[in-house]
Design a protein around this motif. Sequence first.
Motif, PDB file in Angstrom:
ATOM      1  N   GLN A   1       0.809  -0.925  -0.012  1.00  0.00           N
ATOM      2  CA  GLN A   1       0.215   0.027  -0.029  1.00  0.00           C
ATOM      3  C   GLN A   1       0.699   0.993  -0.349  1.00  0.00           C
ATOM      4  O   GLN A   1       1.545   1.624   0.885  1.00  0.00           O
ATOM      5  CB  GLN A   1      -0.741  -0.218   1.240  1.00  0.00           C
ATOM      6  N   LYS A   2       0.587   1.876  -1.398  1.00  0.00           N
ATOM      7  CA  LYS A   2       1.911   2.810  -1.450  1.00  0.00           C
ATOM      8  C   LYS A   2       1.431   4.084  -0.866  1.00  0.00           C
ATOM      9  O   LYS A   2       0.383   4.710  -1.146  1.00  0.00           O
ATOM     10  CB  LYS A   2       2.170   3.341  -2.280  1.00  0.00           C
ATOM     11  N   ASN A   3       2.359   4.992  -0.168  1.00  0.00           N
ATOM     12  CA  ASN A   3       2.104   6.275   0.542  1.00  0.00           C
ATOM     13  C   ASN A   3       3.357   7.016   0.598  1.00  0.00           C
ATOM     14  O   ASN A   3       3.150   8.567  -0.491  1.00  0.00           O
ATOM     15  CB  ASN A   3       2.088   6.486   1.651  1.00  0.00           C
ATOM     16  N   ILE A   4       4.457   6.541   0.377  1.00  0.00           N
ATOM     17  CA  ILE A   4       5.617   7.325  -0.500  1.00  0.00           C
ATOM     18  C   ILE A   4       5.368   7.043  -1.291  1.00  0.00           C
ATOM     19  O   ILE A   4       5.233   6.659  -2.709  1.00  0.00           O
ATOM     20  CB  ILE A   4       6.641   6.319  -0.096  1.00  0.00           C
ATOM     21  N   PRO A   5       6.464   8.695  -2.032  1.00  0.00           N
ATOM     22  CA  PRO A   5       6.173   8.862  -3.145  1.00  0.00           C
ATOM     23  C   PRO A   5       6.614   8.237  -4.145  1.00  0.00           C
ATOM     24  O   PRO A   5       8.279   7.454  -3.244  1.00  0.00           O
ATOM     25  CB  PRO A   5       6.628  10.737  -3.338  1.00  0.00           C
ATOM     26  N   VAL A   6       6.659   7.561  -5.354  1.00  0.00           N
ATOM     27  CA  VAL A   6       7.628   6.785  -5.832  1.00  0.00           C
ATOM     28  C   VAL A   6       8.574   7.097  -6.819  1.00  0.00           C
ATOM     29  O   VAL A   6       8.334   8.245  -7.537  1.00  0.00           O
ATOM     30  CB  VAL A   6       6.168   5.830  -7.019  1.00  0.00           C
ATOM     31  N   ALA A   7      10.031   6.860  -6.868  1.00  0.00           N
ATOM     32  CA  ALA A   7      11.720   7.266  -7.441  1.00  0.00           C
ATOM     33  C   ALA A   7      11.198   8.869  -7.433  1.00  0.00           C
ATOM     34  O   ALA A   7      11.535   9.497  -8.262  1.00  0.00           O
ATOM     35  CB  ALA A   7      10.514   7.336  -9.288  1.00  0.00           C
ATOM     36  N   ALA A   8      11.505   9.249  -6.021  1.00  0.00           N
ATOM     37  CA  ALA A   8      11.453  10.253  -4.946  1.00  0.00           C
ATOM     38  C   ALA A   8      13.228  10.996  -4.631  1.00  0.00           C
ATOM     39  O   ALA A   8      12.665  12.114  -3.783  1.00  0.00           O
ATOM     40  CB  ALA A   8      10.236  10.995  -4.339  1.00  0.00           C
ATOM     41  N   GLY A   9      13.005   9.912  -4.660  1.00  0.00           N
ATOM     42  CA  GLY A   9      14.792  10.113  -3.517  1.00  0.00           C
ATOM     43  C   GLY A   9      14.452  10.296  -2.133  1.00  0.00           C
ATOM     44  O   GLY A   9      15.304  10.945  -1.153  1.00  0.00           O
ATOM     45  N   MET A  10      14.126   9.773  -1.536  1.00  0.00           N
ATOM     46  CA  MET A  10      13.348   8.903  -0.510  1.00  0.00           C
ATOM     47  C   MET A  10      13.165   8.201  -0.048  1.00  0.00           C
ATOM     48  O   MET A  10      12.796   7.019   0.821  1.00  0.00           O
ATOM     49  CB  MET A  10      11.372   9.739  -0.168  1.00  0.00           C
ATOM     50  N   ALA A  11      14.130   6.425  -0.903  1.00  0.00           N
ATOM     51  CA  ALA A  11      13.611   5.405  -0.869  1.00  0.00           C
ATOM     52  C   ALA A  11      12.812   4.605  -0.060  1.00  0.00           C
ATOM     53  O   ALA A  11      12.731   3.817   0.018  1.00  0.00           O
ATOM     54  CB  ALA A  11      15.169   5.173   0.764  1.00  0.00           C
ATOM     55  N   GLY A  12      11.686   5.288  -1.180  1.00  0.00           N
ATOM     56  CA  GLY A  12      10.515   3.707  -1.068  1.00  0.00           C
ATOM     57  C   GLY A  12      10.881   2.883  -1.191  1.00  0.00           C
ATOM     58  O   GLY A  12      10.604   2.314  -0.608  1.00  0.00           O
ATOM     59  N   GLY A  13      11.342   2.462  -2.776  1.00  0.00           N
ATOM     60  CA  GLY A  13      11.246   0.675  -2.471  1.00  0.00           C
ATOM     61  C   GLY A  13      12.423   0.719  -1.673  1.00  0.00           C
ATOM     62  O   GLY A  13      12.191  -1.040  -1.156  1.00  0.00           O
ATOM     63  N   SER A  14      13.334   0.622  -1.358  1.00  0.00           N
ATOM     64  CA  SER A  14      14.526   0.666  -0.394  1.00  0.00           C
ATOM     65  C   SER A  14      13.908   0.264   1.036  1.00  0.00           C
ATOM     66  O   SER A  14      13.772  -0.477   1.555  1.00  0.00           O
ATOM     67  CB  SER A  14      15.316   1.412  -0.327  1.00  0.00           C
ATOM     68  N   SER A  15      12.923   1.037   1.607  1.00  0.00           N
ATOM     69  CA  SER A  15      12.303   0.868   2.558  1.00  0.00           C
ATOM     70  C   SER A  15      11.381  -0.682   2.735  1.00  0.00           C
ATOM     71  O   SER A  15      11.464  -1.528   3.724  1.00  0.00           O
ATOM     72  CB  SER A  15      11.766   2.207   2.812  1.00  0.00           C
ATOM     73  N   ASN A  16      10.985  -0.456   1.205  1.00  0.00           N
ATOM     74  CA  ASN A  16       9.959  -1.924   0.864  1.00  0.00           C
ATOM     75  C   ASN A  16      10.280  -2.953   1.400  1.00  0.00           C
ATOM     76  O   ASN A  16       9.798  -4.101   1.489  1.00  0.00           O
ATOM     77  CB  ASN A  16       8.657  -2.187  -0.473  1.00  0.00           C
ATOM     78  N   ALA A  17      11.186  -3.025   0.422  1.00  0.00           N
ATOM     79  CA  ALA A  17      12.741  -4.545   0.358  1.00  0.00           C
ATOM     80  C   ALA A  17      13.064  -4.415   1.943  1.00  0.00           C
ATOM     81  O   ALA A  17      13.139  -5.911   2.704  1.00  0.00           O
ATOM     82  CB  ALA A  17      13.870  -4.010  -0.637  1.00  0.00           C
ATOM     83  N   ALA A  18      13.483  -3.510   2.732  1.00  0.00           N
ATOM     84  CA  ALA A  18      13.496  -2.953   4.187  1.00  0.00           C
ATOM     85  C   ALA A  18      12.402  -4.307   5.350  1.00  0.00           C
ATOM     86  O   ALA A  18      12.684  -5.322   5.928  1.00  0.00           O
ATOM     87  CB  ALA A  18      14.242  -2.286   4.598  1.00  0.00           C
TER      88      ALA A  18
END
Length: 296
Positions: free
Chosen positions: A91-108
């Motif tokens: 469930q995405k709330n963090i902007p995608v491809a934003a310089g905020m590590a959204g994908g890395s956080s999901n993997a974590a």
Amino acid sequence: MSSIELKSRAKINLSIDVLGREPNGYHLVEMIMQTINLYDIIRIKDIPHGDIIIKTDSSEIPIDSDNIVYRAVNLLKNQFSIDKGVEIFIQKNIPVAAGMAGGSSNAAAALVGLNKLWKLNLSEKELQDIGFKLGADVPFCISGSAALAEGLGEKLTSIKGLPQHINILICKPELFVSTKEVYEGLNLNKIQNRPNNDLLLSHLECGDVKFVAENMANVLEEVTSKKYKEINEIKKVIMMNNALGSMMSGSGPTVFGLFENNEDASKCKDELIKKYRQVYIVNSSEKGVEISGELK
């Protein structure tokens, strides 16, 4: 059937310096990272067959093996000979491809969740070592809070971060920025505005947020802002609304401002939301990944 739900938090950078480049093309960095309380929800459940199924409410991220969460699951399955499968909803709330590590956080979050679900009993350090194989930001996203990151971004030293009362305004313009292209556009010999990380760390330690905000620096900002005028336009609006300081996070295009006054932050958000869809006011967080739903 077992399941688990986790919060997967974003980060901002309070500084980024690039010190050199390895022969393999990777860059050596020194940067201050801060977890913020803007998060995605990750729901993981066991399924009887060995498949990896990714579902999401976002049209902006892949649901196949290109997704970093898929790769995280696959890495654990292969490393520990797991024949179980999982279904993961992001469930995405963090902007995608934003310089905020959204994908890395999901993997974590996937690594932390599966460590519990599959009873692997891995320590945080062991999870971080696995996470680094997926991306340089993943180890930090596992631990969260605030850290000085060195090397390729994986050498983490825990530090005192921003106090809870500081309002962090986030604004992500509708742009796609390629991290690879930003780093390739950086001329290491011509960087003019480098952060003094030792000085920033000492002022964070004594709680002098005003000094930190006025002296934040991100060497990647010059590259991204030359290409996209929105970066400086957003910074200008933020500073005109009495922010202590403003900077681009990561390789962009997200810009953030630090505010002591909640009314100033809210006024700034009202102004920016007229032009930009993704504007948030958040605070710092002590946790990167947090289990929010128990195993069933």
